[in-house]
Design a protein around this motif. Structure first.
Motif, PDB file in Angstrom:
ATOM      1  N   THR A 250       0.463  -1.262   0.280  1.00 40.01           N
ATOM      2  CA  THR A 250       0.086  -0.369   0.043  1.00 40.01           C
ATOM      3  C   THR A 250       1.098   1.484  -0.265  1.00 40.01           C
ATOM      4  N   PHE A 251       1.941   1.176   0.663  1.00 38.75           N
ATOM      5  CA  PHE A 251       3.316   2.507   1.007  1.00 38.75           C
ATOM      6  C   PHE A 251       3.483   2.737  -0.316  1.00 38.75           C
ATOM      7  N   LEU A 252       4.390   2.349  -0.297  1.00 37.70           N
ATOM      8  CA  LEU A 252       4.799   1.867  -2.127  1.00 37.70           C
ATOM      9  C   LEU A 252       4.210   2.495  -3.364  1.00 37.70           C
ATOM     10  N   LEU A 253       3.077   1.667  -3.795  1.00 40.83           N
ATOM     11  CA  LEU A 253       2.209   2.405  -4.337  1.00 40.83           C
ATOM     12  C   LEU A 253       1.910   3.479  -4.412  1.00 40.83           C
ATOM     13  N   THR A 254       1.580   3.506  -3.211  1.00 41.94           N
ATOM     14  CA  THR A 254       0.762   5.265  -3.124  1.00 41.94           C
ATOM     15  C   THR A 254       2.276   6.049  -3.408  1.00 41.94           C
ATOM     16  N   ALA A 255       3.278   5.706  -3.063  1.00 43.98           N
ATOM     17  CA  ALA A 255       4.970   6.754  -2.998  1.00 43.98           C
ATOM     18  C   ALA A 255       4.856   7.192  -4.275  1.00 43.98           C
ATOM     19  N   LEU A 256       4.680   5.674  -5.411  1.00 43.40           N
ATOM     20  CA  LEU A 256       4.693   6.486  -6.287  1.00 43.40           C
ATOM     21  C   LEU A 256       3.802   6.188  -7.137  1.00 43.40           C
ATOM     22  N   ASP A 257       2.633   5.962  -7.089  1.00 46.78           N
ATOM     23  CA  ASP A 257       1.646   6.551  -8.099  1.00 46.78           C
ATOM     24  C   ASP A 257       0.501   7.400  -7.554  1.00 46.78           C
ATOM     25  N   PRO A 258       0.683   8.666  -8.546  1.00 49.87           N
ATOM     26  CA  PRO A 258      -0.234  10.074  -7.640  1.00 49.87           C
ATOM     27  C   PRO A 258      -1.792   9.436  -7.964  1.00 49.87           C
ATOM     28  N   ARG A 259      -1.984   8.453  -8.821  1.00 44.74           N
ATOM     29  CA  ARG A 259      -2.939   8.051  -9.025  1.00 44.74           C
ATOM     30  C   ARG A 259      -4.177   7.356  -7.835  1.00 44.74           C
ATOM     31  N   ILE A 260      -3.301   6.864  -6.911  1.00 45.53           N
ATOM     32  CA  ILE A 260      -3.953   6.725  -4.937  1.00 45.53           C
ATOM     33  C   ILE A 260      -4.117   7.668  -4.489  1.00 45.53           C
ATOM     34  N   LYS A 261      -5.616   8.273  -4.495  1.00 45.62           N
ATOM     35  CA  LYS A 261      -6.009   9.482  -3.568  1.00 45.62           C
ATOM     36  C   LYS A 261      -6.479   9.301  -2.074  1.00 45.62           C
ATOM     37  N   VAL A 262      -6.361   8.381  -1.843  1.00 48.90           N
ATOM     38  CA  VAL A 262      -6.263   7.451  -0.354  1.00 48.90           C
ATOM     39  C   VAL A 262      -5.924   6.377  -0.045  1.00 48.90           C
ATOM     40  N   SER A 263      -4.890   6.193   1.064  1.00 53.85           N
ATOM     41  CA  SER A 263      -4.465   5.378   1.879  1.00 53.85           C
ATOM     42  C   SER A 263      -4.471   4.980   2.986  1.00 53.85           C
ATOM     43  N   VAL A 264      -4.434   3.967   3.515  1.00 45.89           N
ATOM     44  CA  VAL A 264      -4.780   3.061   4.926  1.00 45.89           C
ATOM     45  C   VAL A 264      -3.611   2.104   4.385  1.00 45.89           C
ATOM     46  N   PRO A 265      -2.727   1.868   5.478  1.00 47.54           N
ATOM     47  CA  PRO A 265      -1.234   1.333   5.791  1.00 47.54           C
ATOM     48  C   PRO A 265      -1.539   0.900   7.003  1.00 47.54           C
ATOM     49  N   CYS A 266      -2.219  -0.595   7.222  1.00 51.63           N
ATOM     50  CA  CYS A 266      -2.150  -1.343   8.479  1.00 51.63           C
ATOM     51  C   CYS A 266      -1.071  -2.163   9.053  1.00 51.63           C
ATOM     52  N   VAL A 267      -1.157  -1.746  10.819  1.00 51.96           N
ATOM     53  CA  VAL A 267       0.034  -2.334  11.464  1.00 51.96           C
ATOM     54  C   VAL A 267       1.352  -3.013  10.370  1.00 51.96           C
ATOM     55  N   MET A 268       1.760  -1.506   9.713  1.00 49.18           N
ATOM     56  CA  MET A 268       3.099  -2.083   9.390  1.00 49.18           C
ATOM     57  C   MET A 268       4.575  -0.880   9.642  1.00 49.18           C
ATOM     58  N   VAL A 269       3.256   0.982   9.090  1.00 47.05           N
ATOM     59  CA  VAL A 269       4.866   1.906   9.035  1.00 47.05           C
ATOM     60  C   VAL A 269       5.050   1.906  10.627  1.00 47.05           C
ATOM     61  N   SER A 270       7.026   1.705   9.965  1.00 46.29           N
ATOM     62  CA  SER A 270       7.752   1.290  11.559  1.00 46.29           C
ATOM     63  C   SER A 270       9.517   2.567  11.193  1.00 46.29           C
ATOM     64  N   ALA A 271       9.526   2.982  12.299  1.00 47.51           N
ATOM     65  CA  ALA A 271      10.410   3.735  12.147  1.00 47.51           C
ATOM     66  C   ALA A 271      12.108   2.373  12.038  1.00 47.51           C
ATOM     67  N   HIS A 272      11.855   1.503  13.282  1.00 48.32           N
ATOM     68  CA  HIS A 272      13.084   0.252  12.712  1.00 48.32           C
ATOM     69  C   HIS A 272      12.247  -1.029  12.497  1.00 48.32           C
ATOM     70  N   PHE A 273      11.436  -1.075  11.770  1.00 48.33           N
ATOM     71  CA  PHE A 273      11.364  -1.903  11.127  1.00 48.33           C
ATOM     72  C   PHE A 273      11.185  -2.399   9.351  1.00 48.33           C
ATOM     73  N   PHE A 274      11.617  -2.451   8.863  1.00 50.97           N
ATOM     74  CA  PHE A 274      11.332  -2.640   7.069  1.00 50.97           C
ATOM     75  C   PHE A 274      10.906  -3.354   6.378  1.00 50.97           C
ATOM     76  N   GLY A 275      10.128  -4.396   7.296  1.00 50.10           N
ATOM     77  CA  GLY A 275       9.588  -5.639   6.468  1.00 50.10           C
ATOM     78  C   GLY A 275      10.621  -6.784   6.256  1.00 50.10           C
ATOM     79  N   GLY A 276      10.214  -7.548   7.122  1.00 53.76           N
ATOM     80  CA  GLY A 276      10.826  -8.870   7.684  1.00 53.76           C
ATOM     81  C   GLY A 276      11.010 -10.145   5.905  1.00 53.76           C
ATOM     82  N   CYS A 277      10.587  -9.506   4.465  1.00 54.73           N
ATOM     83  CA  CYS A 277      10.223 -10.715   4.252  1.00 54.73           C
ATOM     84  C   CYS A 277      10.844  -9.880   2.459  1.00 54.73           C
TER      85      CYS A 277
END
Length: 384
Positions: free
Chosen positions: A212-239
């Motif tokens: 969600t936040f990657l496509l929203t960052a790259l594509d202005p066609r996304i007008k509303v974004s709701v990333p759930c249980v993921m945005v973190s200052a220290h955790f970058f994604g484990g996969c």
């Protein structure tokens, strides 16, 4: 022997390119203190400073993904079948090509009652099994309820899950392929008659939050974004599908998922966090950073946080019920259509279907003959 081991530790062979292992920011790459300090150091003081930083981050993401431009979409006709009439909505099994021979598979939910125009919502799912991804109860209920509110909703498989068995999920360039798939999902959604391009939302949890936040960052066609249980200052994604390519670090350049999510600004964004995972510090660390970025645009009302300190890592009922009003308010959806006489959001009409009812490919609808199969073949496809 030590030199050989050192070289092996330093580099990863990926699509013919050597990627330095110390440029991959996997999992808890920072400590919590380091994540907080990073945001404090990179807090923008002016709008021009942030806009310059934002452009650099976007460019680094594209460079790290080896995806400076999206590939041309195949001109094939989407596959759509097995339409099911439900209580206030319909469900169809769909597939479309994102690259020649690679099929994005999923389900399309539509309001049963015809409208002049529809909001469109992308719903990527998170990691999970028993059942996998888009077949899980939390995913089906989310999509069905949004459709009952008046949106046309698309959920699609992560690679290697559901019907998307053309490669393994841990594909070396998984983050690149899933971003291409997300972009193709948006193209498909916008191709549906009646979908309003000015009312496009996206929401997913965990790995779906990353999408969600990657496509929203790259594509202005996304007008509303709701990333759930993921945005973190220290955790970058484990996969691998989140941090398996150098999108966060290159040489002296470093970013994190908070800065990437902040590229949504000034478009509306809701963060949903809980007290049992890497989003536990959202009220004190991540959200104040977001507020400052939105303040620079004078759009403070466009960013919000719902923090559920006693909950765990999922897209459970209370998290969904936090998301529905936000989407309704910013996309013009009918929240009353899913609200009962007591004033509570009621998901009861959203029926959870069996996996066999939602699968795209089966004996009656086989996978197309041109489908590229296996990791090696899919990696070669990504090199073209």
């Amino acid at each position: 022997m030590n030199k050989i081991l050192a070289l092996a530790c330093f580099c990863l062979l990926c699509s013919g390119n050597l990627i330095a292992q110390d440029e991959l920011c996997k999992g808890a790459y920072f400590t919590e203190a380091e994540g907080k300090a990073f945001l404090a150091e990179h807090q923008p003081a002016s709008l021009s400073e942030w806009q310059q930083r934002a452009e650099e981050i976007r460019a680094r993401i594209r460079e790290g993904m080896q995806l400076k431009t999206m590939p041309a979409k195949p001109a094939s006709t989407p596959i759509m079948h097995s339409k099911k009439i439900m209580d206030g909505y319909t469900v169809e099994n769909v597939a479309f090509e994102s690259l020649p021979g690679f099929y994005v598979t999923g389900n399309l939910y539509r309001p049963l009652k015809p409208q002049k125009s529809y909001a469109g919502i992308l719903c990527p799912h998170g990691h999970g099994s028993n059942p996998e991804g888009r077949f899980r109860e939390q995913t089906q209920k989310r999509c069905a309820t949004l459709a009952r509110m008046g949106a046309i909703v698309l959920v699609w498989d992560m690679i290697g899950q559901g019907d998307s068995k053309q490669c393994e999920h841990n594909l070396a360039q998984g983050v690149k392929l899933q971003t291409i798939n997300s972009s193709s999902a948006l193209d498909f959604l916008l191709s549906i008659p009646g979908v309003d391009p000015k009312r496009i939302g996206m929401t997913g949890e965990s790995g779906g939050g990353t999408q969600t936040f990657l496509l929203t960052a790259l594509d202005p066609r996304i007008k509303v974004s709701v990333p759930c249980v993921m945005v973190s200052a220290h955790f970058f994604g484990g996969c691998t599908c989140e941090s398996g390519m150098p999108i966060h670090k290159k040489g002296s350049f470093q970013t994190n998922n908070v800065e990437i999510a902040a590229l949504t600004a000034p478009r509306p964004m809701l963060l949903i966090s809980d007290g049992d995972d890497w989003t536990k510090n959202n009220p004190m660390v991540e959200y104040p950073f977001m507020q400052q970025v939105y303040r620079l645009y004078r759009k403070e009302k466009n960013v919000a946080l719902v923090h559920l300190a006693d909950e765990k890592h999922d897209y459970g009922p209370s998290k969904r019920k936090a998301m529905y009003p936000f989407m309704a308010g910013h996309l013009g959806l009918n929240l009353k259509a899913v609200t009962n006489s007591s004033g509570d959001i009621d998901e009861t009409p959203a029926k959870v279907l069996d996996q066999k009812d939602l699968e795209v490919f089966n004996a009656a609808h086989p996978r197309p003959a041109n489908a590229v199969m296996g990791d090696e073949a899919v990696m070669k496809l990504l090199e073209q």
